[in-house]
Write an enzyme that holds these catalytic residues in place. Structure first.
Site, short mmCIF file in Angstrom:
data_model
loop_
_atom_site.label_atom_id
_atom_site.label_comp_id
_atom_site.label_asym_id
_atom_site.label_seq_id
_atom_site.Cartn_x
_atom_site.Cartn_y
_atom_site.Cartn_z
N LEU A 35 93.63 39.13 59.48
CA LEU A 35 93.97 38.12 60.48
C LEU A 35 95.28 37.45 60.08
CD1 LEU A 35 90.54 36.30 61.01
CD2 LEU A 35 91.64 37.88 62.60
N HIS A 36 96.20 37.35 61.02
CA HIS A 36 97.44 36.63 60.72
C HIS A 36 98.10 35.99 61.93
CE1 HIS A 36 99.20 40.41 62.17
NE2 HIS A 36 100.32 39.74 62.35
#
Length: 369
Positions: free
Chosen positions: A208-209
């Site tokens: 996740l980013h």
């Protein structure tokens, strides 16, 4: 013929590596084609870059512009100023850019201002979401590119809809997959594999980013809680992006089955992806790799610039609403996830096709002169 190759971020090098190899193969066969590799320094970590170059067989860049840091505008300006100097000192017949990072857009603009031809590898992909910096980079780059090398028929359609002529569009496949297929026999288990007693198809990989998922404390916490609750206690391998690390610390999220890790090398990370039960991500490139490796992929985004990974591959858009995670994982655990297939020309030979087209285009230009 001289080509200047541009890379600014880690995914770019996965796409550039097979092109360099294809050029070197043409050189061995007696073709007069040279290249200069320019690293803009948009993202740069000395240790990671060294390991990465070594693993993928990429030579050290001929130039590193060291233009990273700062805001979007500052970074773009730094790249443009330094790349203009680079081109003036090292003339070239063509600037080849890949992907959709800031370096791709910035270097394309500089080249065209100097009346140098531009080729865009991975041209024509669109998410339709202009809130994403990458979408702006794609739109600007493709508005001034001369030669468009595409990964899918959908990308071709997008370009035709923008009045790009058929003579400029070359459907060649996906260089990211060239690298994946070449390196797959060399994948290796990271140390955490044995340390956590991992088993094939019995764990998840999570990445996740994107700001929509990790910048808001409440929504990030809800996403993580839904993932933790609905993965039936299986280990979740989570290589943590710096942006995400800050939010994890702030929210205090932890669980016995949540295994946090530093960013990994290409060979180690893709080993984990290959043997995962599924990948949960908001990345674009990973969805291509899971498609080719036949690994179920849940993408926590509302749109994608790679629709073929959904229509043909193993990827499904889950969206950013945490409530969508449970039904998707229930479907996975019931064994009802689609098998998927591999998109056309994702066969490991894309770079060869690109370089062959470039040689033919250069010969045509010389004949016209």
């Amino acid at each position: 013929m001289t080509i200047t190759l541009i890379a600014g971020a880690r995914p770019n090098f996965m796409k550039i590596a097979p092109i360099i190899e294809a050029i070197q193969n043409q050189q061995k066969s007696g073709i007069d084609i040279q290249y200069r590799l320019v690293h803009t320094g948009q993202h740069y970590d000395k240790k990671m870059s060294h390991d990465f170059f070594e693993q993928l067989g990429i030579p050290e860049p001929d130039a590193n512009l060291e233009a990273g840091g700062g805001s979007q505008a500052e970074q773009t300006a730094n790249i443009m100023i330094r790349f203009e100097k680079e081109l003036l000192e090292n003339p070239t017949n063509l600037v080849l850019v890949v992907g959709d990072v800031t370096s791709t857009m910035a270097c394309s603009i500089v080249a065209k201002k100097l009346n140098i031809k531009v080729a865009h590898v991975e041209a024509g992909i669109r998410s339709g979401d202009r809130s994403m910096p990458e979408e702006i980079n794609r739109l600007v780059t493709d508005s001034i590119t001369d030669y468009f090398f595409t990964t899918s028929e959908m990308a071709n359609v997008n370009l035709r809809n923008n009045d790009i002529s058929e003579e400029q569009i070359f459907f060649v496949g996906n260089t990211m997959i060239d690298t994946l297929l070449k390196q797959m026999p060399r994948f290796k288990a990271p140390k955490l594999w044995d340390a956590n007693n991992l088993k094939s198809k019995n764990y998840f990989v999570l990445t996740l980013h994107r700001p929509a998922n990790v910048d808001n404390e409440t929504s990030f916490k809800q996403l993580m809680e839904e993932i933790l609750v609905n993965t039936q206690g299986l280990p979740i391998l989570f290589p943590v992006h710096p942006r995400t690390a800050k939010m994890l610390e702030k929210t205090g999220i932890s669980s016995p089955n949540l295994i946090l890790a530093e960013p990994m090398s290409y060979l180690e990370f893709n080993y984990l992806v290959k043997y995962a039960k599924a990948v949960i991500t908001d990345s674009g490139g990973i969805t291509e790799e899971t498609t080719v490796m036949g690994v179920p992929c849940l993408t926590l985004r509302d749109n994608t610039e790679r629709p073929e990974t959904c229509t043909i591959g193993t990827n499904e858009l889950i969206g950013t609403n945490p409530e969508n995670i449970r039904p998707a994982l229930e479907k996975l655990f019931k064994g009802e996830w689609k098998k998927g297939g591999i998109p056309e020309l994702w066969d490991g030979k894309t770079a060869d096709r690109i370089v062959q087209h470039l040689i033919e285009l250069f010969i045509e230009q010389q004949q016209e002169v």
